[in-house]
Design a protein around this motif. Sequence first.
Motif, short mmCIF file in Angstrom:
data_model
loop_
_atom_site.label_atom_id
_atom_site.label_comp_id
_atom_site.label_asym_id
_atom_site.label_seq_id
_atom_site.Cartn_x
_atom_site.Cartn_y
_atom_site.Cartn_z
N ASP A 1 29.34 -19.01 -33.28
CA ASP A 1 30.34 -19.84 -32.62
C ASP A 1 29.98 -21.31 -32.84
OD1 ASP A 1 31.70 -17.65 -31.65
OD2 ASP A 1 30.89 -17.79 -29.62
N PHE A 2 30.86 -22.19 -32.37
CA PHE A 2 30.57 -23.62 -32.41
C PHE A 2 29.59 -23.92 -31.28
CE2 PHE A 2 34.72 -23.21 -34.34
CZ PHE A 2 34.65 -24.04 -35.45
N LYS B 1 27.81 -25.72 -36.43
CA LYS B 1 28.41 -24.41 -36.73
C LYS B 1 27.69 -23.79 -37.91
CE LYS B 1 32.05 -21.43 -36.76
NZ LYS B 1 31.42 -20.21 -37.14
N GLY C 1 31.38 -22.33 -27.98
CA GLY C 1 32.74 -21.84 -27.86
C GLY C 1 33.18 -21.23 -29.18
N SER C 2 34.11 -20.29 -29.11
CA SER C 2 34.55 -19.63 -30.34
C SER C 2 35.51 -20.50 -31.15
CB SER C 2 35.19 -18.27 -30.03
OG SER C 2 36.26 -18.43 -29.12
N THR C 3 36.12 -21.51 -30.49
CA THR C 3 36.97 -22.47 -31.19
C THR C 3 36.47 -23.87 -30.87
OG1 THR C 3 38.52 -22.76 -29.34
CG2 THR C 3 38.98 -20.94 -30.90
N LEU C 4 36.94 -24.84 -31.64
CA LEU C 4 36.55 -26.22 -31.36
C LEU C 4 37.00 -26.65 -29.97
CD1 LEU C 4 37.18 -28.06 -34.75
CD2 LEU C 4 35.01 -27.85 -33.52
N ASP C 5 38.23 -26.32 -29.61
CA ASP C 5 38.73 -26.70 -28.29
C ASP C 5 37.91 -26.06 -27.18
OD1 ASP C 5 40.71 -28.34 -29.27
OD2 ASP C 5 42.27 -26.80 -29.21
N GLU C 6 37.58 -24.79 -27.34
CA GLU C 6 36.77 -24.12 -26.34
C GLU C 6 35.37 -24.73 -26.26
OE1 GLU C 6 34.87 -19.89 -26.44
OE2 GLU C 6 36.91 -19.68 -25.65
N ARG D 1 34.51 -27.79 -26.92
CA ARG D 1 34.59 -29.10 -26.24
C ARG D 1 34.73 -28.92 -24.74
NH1 ARG D 1 36.36 -33.82 -29.13
NH2 ARG D 1 37.66 -34.26 -27.34
#
Length: 130
Positions: free
Chosen positions: A15-16, A10, A30-35, A37
């Motif tokens: 994004d990540f 990051k 992804g824009s979030t960690l969950d996304e 992954r």
Amino acid sequence: MTNYIGLIRKDPESDFGVDFPDFPGCVSAGSTLDEARAMAKEALEGHIACMREDGEAIPAPSSLEDVMADPENRDAVAFLVEAPDVDRLVRVNVTLEESLLKAISDRAPNRSRFLSMAAREKLARDSMPA
């Protein structure tokens, strides 16, 4: 099930991002960690599917120690990404009539994939109850 190491990176204005040391060129974000992954799993599945279609060997997973020993990876966060079952490809010799081989080659540029699909279809049909 086989797991491969994904590396999350990051930068402040990005994004990540995720990359896979065992699969150069396989990247996701992804824009979030969950996304990130979730997208990483999808990217890895697609990359492996393309390698299979091309008849390429799927590498064995690297160890965490080996991945993190690379100075390029020291600032990344490692996590495991579940990959689809990886069945090892085995090269075999087959004997076919020349005309049949030509017909296969004319229809499918990847003869190994064509023959694998035809065999799977035949086996599936033969296993159906009458």
